[in-house]
Scaffold this motif. Sequence first.
Motif, PDB file in Angstrom:
ATOM      1  N   LEU A   1      -5.624   4.228  -7.121  1.00 48.22           N
ATOM      2  CA  LEU A   1      -4.378   4.115  -6.662  1.00 48.22           C
ATOM      3  C   LEU A   1      -3.648   5.199  -6.831  1.00 48.22           C
ATOM      4  CD1 LEU A   1      -3.374   0.284  -7.845  1.00 48.22           C
ATOM      5  CD2 LEU A   1      -3.825   1.123  -5.519  1.00 48.22           C
ATOM      6  N   ARG A   2      -3.832   5.858  -8.235  1.00 48.38           N
ATOM      7  CA  ARG A   2      -3.102   7.111  -8.273  1.00 48.38           C
ATOM      8  C   ARG A   2      -3.485   8.230  -7.333  1.00 48.38           C
ATOM      9  NH1 ARG A   2      -4.026   7.179 -13.010  1.00 48.38           N
ATOM     10  NH2 ARG A   2      -1.962   6.753 -14.287  1.00 48.38           N
ATOM     11  N   GLU A   3      -4.673   8.524  -7.116  1.00 50.44           N
ATOM     12  CA  GLU A   3      -5.370   9.255  -6.110  1.00 50.44           C
ATOM     13  C   GLU A   3      -4.640   9.052  -4.796  1.00 50.44           C
ATOM     14  OE1 GLU A   3      -9.381   8.690  -6.615  1.00 50.44           O
ATOM     15  OE2 GLU A   3      -9.563   9.828  -8.516  1.00 50.44           O
ATOM     16  N   ALA A   4      -4.653   7.483  -4.362  1.00 53.11           N
ATOM     17  CA  ALA A   4      -4.020   7.385  -2.897  1.00 53.11           C
ATOM     18  C   ALA A   4      -2.572   7.976  -2.726  1.00 53.11           C
ATOM     19  CB  ALA A   4      -4.284   5.790  -2.939  1.00 53.11           C
ATOM     20  N   VAL A   5      -1.671   7.657  -4.031  1.00 51.79           N
ATOM     21  CA  VAL A   5      -0.395   7.920  -3.648  1.00 51.79           C
ATOM     22  C   VAL A   5       0.095   9.021  -4.331  1.00 51.79           C
ATOM     23  CG1 VAL A   5       0.054   5.461  -3.132  1.00 51.79           C
ATOM     24  CG2 VAL A   5       0.426   6.393  -5.553  1.00 51.79           C
ATOM     25  N   GLY A   6      -0.635   9.634  -5.441  1.00 54.72           N
ATOM     26  CA  GLY A   6      -0.096  10.568  -6.230  1.00 54.72           C
ATOM     27  C   GLY A   6       0.555  10.216  -7.020  1.00 54.72           C
ATOM     28  N   GLU A   7       0.812  11.270  -8.197  1.00 52.95           N
ATOM     29  CA  GLU A   7       1.664  10.946  -9.512  1.00 52.95           C
ATOM     30  C   GLU A   7       3.045  10.333  -9.072  1.00 52.95           C
ATOM     31  OE1 GLU A   7       1.046  10.449 -12.404  1.00 52.95           O
ATOM     32  OE2 GLU A   7      -1.191  11.209 -12.393  1.00 52.95           O
TER      33      GLU A   7
ATOM     34  N   GLU B   1      -0.909   6.384   5.932  1.00 53.70           N
ATOM     35  CA  GLU B   1      -2.260   6.637   5.683  1.00 53.70           C
ATOM     36  C   GLU B   1      -2.245   6.115   4.063  1.00 53.70           C
ATOM     37  OE1 GLU B   1      -1.654   8.797   9.274  1.00 53.70           O
ATOM     38  OE2 GLU B   1      -0.532   8.840   7.224  1.00 53.70           O
ATOM     39  N   GLU B   2      -1.445   6.470   3.464  1.00 54.97           N
ATOM     40  CA  GLU B   2      -1.298   6.059   1.992  1.00 54.97           C
ATOM     41  C   GLU B   2      -1.007   4.497   1.787  1.00 54.97           C
ATOM     42  OE1 GLU B   2       1.584   8.279  -0.341  1.00 54.97           O
ATOM     43  OE2 GLU B   2       0.732  10.220  -0.072  1.00 54.97           O
ATOM     44  N   VAL B   3      -0.293   3.953   2.448  1.00 53.57           N
ATOM     45  CA  VAL B   3       0.024   2.506   2.727  1.00 53.57           C
ATOM     46  C   VAL B   3      -1.487   1.942   2.900  1.00 53.57           C
ATOM     47  CG1 VAL B   3       0.997   0.529   3.598  1.00 53.57           C
ATOM     48  CG2 VAL B   3       2.269   2.463   3.274  1.00 53.57           C
ATOM     49  N   ALA B   4      -2.159   2.248   3.738  1.00 51.56           N
ATOM     50  CA  ALA B   4      -3.530   1.795   4.191  1.00 51.56           C
ATOM     51  C   ALA B   4      -4.360   1.859   3.260  1.00 51.56           C
ATOM     52  CB  ALA B   4      -3.848   2.383   5.505  1.00 51.56           C
ATOM     53  N   ALA B   5      -4.421   3.056   2.532  1.00 52.06           N
ATOM     54  CA  ALA B   5      -5.326   3.011   1.688  1.00 52.06           C
ATOM     55  C   ALA B   5      -5.117   2.022   0.316  1.00 52.06           C
ATOM     56  CB  ALA B   5      -5.105   4.567   0.799  1.00 52.06           C
ATOM     57  N   VAL B   6      -3.736   1.835  -0.015  1.00 50.13           N
ATOM     58  CA  VAL B   6      -3.323   1.141  -1.011  1.00 50.13           C
ATOM     59  C   VAL B   6      -4.003  -0.406  -0.768  1.00 50.13           C
ATOM     60  CG1 VAL B   6      -1.325  -0.190  -2.051  1.00 50.13           C
ATOM     61  CG2 VAL B   6      -1.552   2.359  -1.984  1.00 50.13           C
ATOM     62  N   VAL B   7      -3.534  -0.877   0.444  1.00 49.67           N
ATOM     63  CA  VAL B   7      -3.915  -2.057   0.918  1.00 49.67           C
ATOM     64  C   VAL B   7      -5.257  -2.353   0.891  1.00 49.67           C
ATOM     65  CG1 VAL B   7      -3.839  -3.523   2.790  1.00 49.67           C
ATOM     66  CG2 VAL B   7      -1.689  -2.277   2.307  1.00 49.67           C
ATOM     67  N   ARG B   8      -6.190  -1.561   1.339  1.00 48.75           N
ATOM     68  CA  ARG B   8      -7.350  -1.424   1.199  1.00 48.75           C
ATOM     69  C   ARG B   8      -8.114  -1.905  -0.208  1.00 48.75           C
ATOM     70  NH1 ARG B   8      -7.528   2.426   5.266  1.00 48.75           N
ATOM     71  NH2 ARG B   8      -7.910   4.179   3.722  1.00 48.75           N
TER      72      ARG B   8
ATOM     73  N   GLY C   1      11.273 -10.727 -11.650  1.00 49.35           N
ATOM     74  CA  GLY C   1       9.958 -11.096 -11.874  1.00 49.35           C
ATOM     75  C   GLY C   1       9.351  -9.954 -12.743  1.00 49.35           C
ATOM     76  N   GLN C   2       7.981  -9.852 -12.700  1.00 50.02           N
ATOM     77  CA  GLN C   2       7.091  -8.600 -13.407  1.00 50.02           C
ATOM     78  C   GLN C   2       6.262  -8.130 -12.427  1.00 50.02           C
ATOM     79  OE1 GLN C   2       7.899  -7.919 -16.524  1.00 50.02           O
ATOM     80  NE2 GLN C   2       9.472  -9.628 -16.630  1.00 50.02           N
ATOM     81  N   ALA C   3       5.801  -7.139 -12.687  1.00 49.84           N
ATOM     82  CA  ALA C   3       4.702  -6.368 -11.824  1.00 49.84           C
ATOM     83  C   ALA C   3       3.691  -5.615 -12.682  1.00 49.84           C
ATOM     84  CB  ALA C   3       5.303  -5.486 -10.772  1.00 49.84           C
ATOM     85  N   ALA C   4       2.440  -5.521 -12.118  1.00 48.46           N
ATOM     86  CA  ALA C   4       1.475  -4.801 -12.814  1.00 48.46           C
ATOM     87  C   ALA C   4       1.688  -3.076 -12.691  1.00 48.46           C
ATOM     88  CB  ALA C   4       0.195  -4.831 -12.492  1.00 48.46           C
ATOM     89  N   ALA C   5       2.265  -2.745 -11.535  1.00 42.40           N
ATOM     90  CA  ALA C   5       2.708  -1.463 -11.261  1.00 42.40           C
ATOM     91  C   ALA C   5       3.688  -1.462  -9.945  1.00 42.40           C
ATOM     92  CB  ALA C   5       1.473  -0.616 -10.847  1.00 42.40           C
ATOM     93  N   VAL C   6       4.390  -0.453  -9.626  1.00 45.29           N
ATOM     94  CA  VAL C   6       5.094  -0.229  -8.351  1.00 45.29           C
ATOM     95  C   VAL C   6       4.316   1.011  -7.779  1.00 45.29           C
ATOM     96  CG1 VAL C   6       7.151   0.383  -7.657  1.00 45.29           C
ATOM     97  CG2 VAL C   6       7.272  -1.281  -9.696  1.00 45.29           C
ATOM     98  N   LEU C   7       4.153   0.927  -6.555  1.00 41.84           N
ATOM     99  CA  LEU C   7       3.692   1.977  -5.835  1.00 41.84           C
ATOM    100  C   LEU C   7       4.650   2.216  -4.613  1.00 41.84           C
ATOM    101  CD1 LEU C   7      -0.030   0.801  -5.251  1.00 41.84           C
ATOM    102  CD2 LEU C   7       0.902   2.221  -7.002  1.00 41.84           C
ATOM    103  N   ARG C   8       4.743   3.748  -4.424  1.00 36.73           N
ATOM    104  CA  ARG C   8       5.667   4.275  -3.589  1.00 36.73           C
ATOM    105  C   ARG C   8       5.067   5.147  -2.498  1.00 36.73           C
ATOM    106  NH1 ARG C   8       9.793   7.324  -5.530  1.00 36.73           N
ATOM    107  NH2 ARG C   8      11.097   6.824  -3.825  1.00 36.73           N
ATOM    108  N   PRO C   9       4.146   4.694  -1.602  1.00 39.79           N
ATOM    109  CA  PRO C   9       3.559   5.673  -0.610  1.00 39.79           C
ATOM    110  C   PRO C   9       4.436   6.345   0.058  1.00 39.79           C
ATOM    111  CG  PRO C   9       3.288   3.258   0.139  1.00 39.79           C
ATOM    112  CD  PRO C   9       4.020   3.261  -1.435  1.00 39.79           C
ATOM    113  N   ALA C  10       4.094   7.557   0.635  1.00 40.01           N
ATOM    114  CA  ALA C  10       4.725   8.363   1.300  1.00 40.01           C
ATOM    115  C   ALA C  10       4.495   8.471   2.829  1.00 40.01           C
ATOM    116  CB  ALA C  10       5.001   9.846   0.830  1.00 40.01           C
TER     117      ALA C  10
END
Length: 472
Positions: free
Chosen positions: A12-18, A53-60, A41-50
């Motif tokens: 996921l880090r590689e997909a969206v960057g630091e 393509e990054e959204v698609a990579a995260v979803v996959r 609520g609680q979450a394992a992480a928050v992802l902020r794609p730019a």
Amino acid sequence: MSGLSDALLQALREAVGEAGLITDAERMQSYLSDWRGAYRGQAAAVLRPASTEEVAAVVRLCAQAGVALVPQGGNTGLCGGSIPDDSGAQIVLSLTRMKRIRAVDVANATITVEAGMILQQLQEAAAEVGRLFPLSLGAEGSCTVGGNLATNAGGTAVLRYGNMRDLTLGLEVVLPDGRVWDGLRGLRKDNTGYDLKHLFIGSEGTLGIITAAVLKLFPAVRSLTTAWVALPSPQAAVELIGQMRGLCGDRLTGFELMSRQSVEFVLRHVAGVSDPFAETHPWYVLIELSDTQPNAPLNELLEQGLGAALEQGVALDAVVAASDAQVRALWALREGISEAQNHEGPSLKHDISVPVSRIPDFIERTDAALQQAFPGVRIVTYGHVGDGNLHYNISKPAGAEDGAFKAQAEAIMRVIYDQTLRYAGSISAEHGLGQSKRLAAQHYKAPLELELMTRVKQALDPAGLMNPGKLL
């Protein structure tokens, strides 16, 4: 700790960057609670794609790992639709970095924007090319286009321009398996089968993640006039809107109903507002006329319509704004209601709709039923009469304890929703279902409707990883 495997976290880090990955508990907090503090609520992480393509990579990646995603825009909703559950296993997918304008086609009267664009910035971008994007609502300075689409947002201009569904020509959506549906077509006619965009508009992120949209633009408003009108009853409001529509046609762009209780709260708690009339009245409407022509005879039309209404006793008093400052002052009385009610203690918010013709009966019968069952509750009724949408909110009786009032929330809701069903209405006109109305929808929607919705969900998201626990 995020609760995700090291391998998934690294992918996921590689997909969206630091810049696109948040696992620090303190930095995540603003994504884990709604703006009112009503849902957390609680979450394992928050992802902020730019990018898409990054959204698609995260979803996959999440689909392969069986990790649920909770899409989030400006987080301004009222039903908890963008808040994760308490498990700490879900990932919040924030679209707020995706805020580019991809294209403006003035000749086609369209603008293509990404889902993270703030609504107010979209309005300003339209104005820069001499056009109007008409969606307008109280959270427009912070809500996003993606959230507006996910909830099929309405607002104050639906009477003239329709809601978000009516303002959208095309979508780009990342599907639950990570594929991207490119439906970014700026076509007003496309009769080639199922109109897929309507599956995703209003789906609250449960079928896929909207990443961009082609939206309609309209001619800029160059003339505008506003009036504040006192009325004896909701029935008078229904009669008046009929008369004004007949007289003004599409120039009638706003018609907002408010009870005296609503206005009293604003006068009590919002700084800088004042009552336009010396006497109090039971009901009010704010009327707005607009035109694309400069110096259009809007004041004359408004005065003609109001004059007739006053003669007939439909209206009790009226004042027409004589300056931009007065226009803002009148709208402040309407737009301050929700904020003002919060100062009166906990409030129970119900966003219902019924046919316009049935609004008066609904209000009369529901008010009576509530006062009989819960004596002293203060009923704050306001909304968009032209599209049948009422914000029918309940404040505790003066001096009552917060806890005792909150304990009655379910019973109060039942009274209101039972009456809504009786008048062939909807328990959610523009706020969506989220988590707050999900169970109520199971009771008040027809079984066949629920079955069909469930089949659509299973067809597109068989693993149930798209915003689970919301809507269905």
